[in-house]
Design a protein around this motif. Sequence first.
Motif, PDB file in Angstrom:
ATOM      1  N   LEU A  63       0.829  -1.206   0.000  1.00 14.72           N
ATOM      2  CA  LEU A  63       0.000   0.000   0.000  1.00 14.72           C
ATOM      3  C   LEU A  63       0.864   1.257   0.000  1.00 14.72           C
ATOM      4  O   LEU A  63       0.560   2.238  -0.688  1.00 14.72           O
ATOM      5  CB  LEU A  63      -0.931   0.006   1.213  1.00 14.72           C
ATOM      6  N   SER A  64       1.935   1.227   0.780  1.00 16.77           N
ATOM      7  CA  SER A  64       2.819   2.385   0.866  1.00 16.77           C
ATOM      8  C   SER A  64       3.476   2.688  -0.477  1.00 16.77           C
ATOM      9  O   SER A  64       3.540   3.852  -0.904  1.00 16.77           O
ATOM     10  CB  SER A  64       3.887   2.132   1.936  1.00 16.77           C
ATOM     11  N   MET A  65       3.951   1.635  -1.154  1.00 16.85           N
ATOM     12  CA  MET A  65       4.569   1.839  -2.467  1.00 16.85           C
ATOM     13  C   MET A  65       3.550   2.357  -3.473  1.00 16.85           C
ATOM     14  O   MET A  65       3.852   3.258  -4.272  1.00 16.85           O
ATOM     15  CB  MET A  65       5.195   0.546  -2.978  1.00 16.85           C
ATOM     16  N   LEU A  66       2.340   1.828  -3.429  1.00 19.84           N
ATOM     17  CA  LEU A  66       1.305   2.280  -4.361  1.00 19.84           C
ATOM     18  C   LEU A  66       0.915   3.736  -4.105  1.00 19.84           C
ATOM     19  O   LEU A  66       0.693   4.498  -5.047  1.00 19.84           O
ATOM     20  CB  LEU A  66       0.068   1.381  -4.244  1.00 19.84           C
ATOM     21  N   SER A  67       0.869   4.126  -2.831  1.00 18.41           N
ATOM     22  CA  SER A  67       0.526   5.519  -2.524  1.00 18.41           C
ATOM     23  C   SER A  67       1.628   6.457  -3.005  1.00 18.41           C
ATOM     24  O   SER A  67       1.344   7.543  -3.539  1.00 18.41           O
ATOM     25  CB  SER A  67       0.281   5.698  -1.020  1.00 18.41           C
ATOM     26  N   ASN A  68       2.884   6.035  -2.867  1.00 24.34           N
ATOM     27  CA  ASN A  68       4.007   6.864  -3.340  1.00 24.34           C
ATOM     28  C   ASN A  68       3.989   7.013  -4.856  1.00 24.34           C
ATOM     29  O   ASN A  68       4.263   8.102  -5.386  1.00 24.34           O
ATOM     30  CB  ASN A  68       5.336   6.268  -2.886  1.00 24.34           C
ATOM     31  N   ILE A  69       3.662   5.917  -5.548  1.00 17.94           N
ATOM     32  CA  ILE A  69       3.566   5.978  -7.011  1.00 17.94           C
ATOM     33  C   ILE A  69       2.449   6.929  -7.425  1.00 17.94           C
ATOM     34  O   ILE A  69       2.600   7.739  -8.356  1.00 17.94           O
ATOM     35  CB  ILE A  69       3.329   4.567  -7.602  1.00 17.94           C
ATOM     36  N   ALA A  70       1.316   6.854  -6.730  1.00 20.86           N
ATOM     37  CA  ALA A  70       0.182   7.733  -7.047  1.00 20.86           C
ATOM     38  C   ALA A  70       0.546   9.197  -6.815  1.00 20.86           C
ATOM     39  O   ALA A  70       0.199  10.074  -7.611  1.00 20.86           O
ATOM     40  CB  ALA A  70      -1.033   7.337  -6.211  1.00 20.86           C
ATOM     41  N   ILE A  71       1.259   9.467  -5.714  1.00 18.58           N
ATOM     42  CA  ILE A  71       1.682  10.849  -5.417  1.00 18.58           C
ATOM     43  C   ILE A  71       2.634  11.351  -6.498  1.00 18.58           C
ATOM     44  O   ILE A  71       2.499  12.476  -6.985  1.00 18.58           O
ATOM     45  CB  ILE A  71       2.334  10.926  -4.028  1.00 18.58           C
ATOM     46  N   ALA A  77      -6.184  11.558  -5.595  1.00 18.39           N
ATOM     47  CA  ALA A  77      -7.375  10.817  -5.157  1.00 18.39           C
ATOM     48  C   ALA A  77      -7.019   9.358  -4.866  1.00 18.39           C
ATOM     49  O   ALA A  77      -7.445   8.786  -3.854  1.00 18.39           O
ATOM     50  CB  ALA A  77      -8.461  10.899  -6.218  1.00 18.39           C
ATOM     51  N   THR A  78      -6.230   8.755  -5.755  1.00 14.86           N
ATOM     52  CA  THR A  78      -5.805   7.368  -5.553  1.00 14.86           C
ATOM     53  C   THR A  78      -4.875   7.261  -4.350  1.00 14.86           C
ATOM     54  O   THR A  78      -5.000   6.344  -3.522  1.00 14.86           O
ATOM     55  CB  THR A  78      -5.099   6.837  -6.815  1.00 14.86           C
ATOM     56  N   ALA A  79      -3.953   8.200  -4.244  1.00 19.59           N
ATOM     57  CA  ALA A  79      -3.026   8.200  -3.106  1.00 19.59           C
ATOM     58  C   ALA A  79      -3.794   8.302  -1.800  1.00 19.59           C
ATOM     59  O   ALA A  79      -3.481   7.611  -0.822  1.00 19.59           O
ATOM     60  CB  ALA A  79      -2.044   9.363  -3.231  1.00 19.59           C
ATOM     61  N   GLU A  80      -4.796   9.153  -1.770  1.00 23.93           N
ATOM     62  CA  GLU A  80      -5.615   9.325  -0.565  1.00 23.93           C
ATOM     63  C   GLU A  80      -6.274   8.007  -0.158  1.00 23.93           C
ATOM     64  O   GLU A  80      -6.298   7.641   1.022  1.00 23.93           O
ATOM     65  CB  GLU A  80      -6.689  10.384  -0.831  1.00 23.93           C
ATOM     66  N   GLY A  81      -6.773   7.270  -1.147  1.00 23.54           N
ATOM     67  CA  GLY A  81      -7.412   5.988  -0.853  1.00 23.54           C
ATOM     68  C   GLY A  81      -6.447   4.997  -0.234  1.00 23.54           C
ATOM     69  O   GLY A  81      -6.775   4.315   0.756  1.00 23.54           O
ATOM     70  N   TYR A  82      -5.240   4.920  -0.774  1.00 25.91           N
ATOM     71  CA  TYR A  82      -4.245   3.992  -0.231  1.00 25.91           C
ATOM     72  C   TYR A  82      -3.813   4.403   1.179  1.00 25.91           C
ATOM     73  O   TYR A  82      -3.634   3.559   2.064  1.00 25.91           O
ATOM     74  CB  TYR A  82      -3.026   3.921  -1.147  1.00 25.91           C
ATOM     75  N   ILE A  83      -3.634   5.705   1.396  1.00 26.38           N
ATOM     76  CA  ILE A  83      -3.212   6.176   2.722  1.00 26.38           C
ATOM     77  C   ILE A  83      -4.298   5.888   3.753  1.00 26.38           C
ATOM     78  O   ILE A  83      -4.000   5.491   4.896  1.00 26.38           O
ATOM     79  CB  ILE A  83      -2.871   7.678   2.675  1.00 26.38           C
TER      80      ILE A  83
END
Length: 296
Positions: A63-71, A77-83
């Motif tokens: 989840l952390s890697m996916l949120s960083n990629i989204a940022i 919006a996607t980053a917010e969902g993962y965080i």
Amino acid sequence: LMRKKDYDKAEPLLKEILQSEPGNEEAVIGLASLSLNKGKQDEAKALLEKALKEQKTPSSAVLSMLSNIAIDSNDMATAEGYIKQLMDLSDDDEQLVLQLAAIYQLTNREKEVTELLADFVEKHPTALNVRSRLAELALSAGKYDEALKIVDAAPDNSPKVRLLRAGVITQSGKVEESIPMLRSIISDSESDKETVSAAYMGLASIFVQQNKPEEAEKALTLLLERDGDNLQALFMRSGLFFNKRNFIDAVADMEKVVKLAPDDPSAHLWLADVINASGDTDAAEEVISSVIARFP
């Protein structure tokens, strides 16, 4: 192999692990990291999303890697969902709250930022980083009394809390009140190295504002006797030396900064300025040429 940055040898081994153990988290993270290193963000994202779908319990690492990629992709919006998913796994993580607050701020949701931070410190009164950010927001709005109230609501009077309080008082313009507070933090045996360094830097900044360069230099020198690799202190003291035309010591401090932070172009350029001011134009040109070559 990954630690040695021998990625060409590591990649086939990671793929072999993933083939024999589908969903192996370490292999997924390793391969995703390799893809990111190669600039293949979509490939890393697809690999992580596939792993996430296959997991019974979402992995915080994935989840952390996916949120960083989204940022990095500016997909807030996607980053917010993962965080938010990460926060469900760990509801007391200050860094996650600060990340979410930053996203709210980037998307112009100021009210939600304040509500998020205020709610977190109410549930976790000792969360000093979040409390500090909440106080900063109040200060930026010119609400000094509110900022001080936020700090004073902390459940203890530790050196870190006193440092935060001194910062609020300084920004409200009452610097004479903050000076003894900062000195008490420095002399407190319970203060850790980071807090003492920040207190010295606070004193130095106040003395610069008060046009007391000798006092500022003294504070920075005392700090550097404890923490000789403090970049901020070296940079500031170099400037003080420069202002009084003590180019030898100004150059010495900046040479150490460049050694400690070789990837910072501004450090190299300031070193060149100091060397040039000392009269050694050839050496200054050499520094500038090396900066241009290294940071085209």
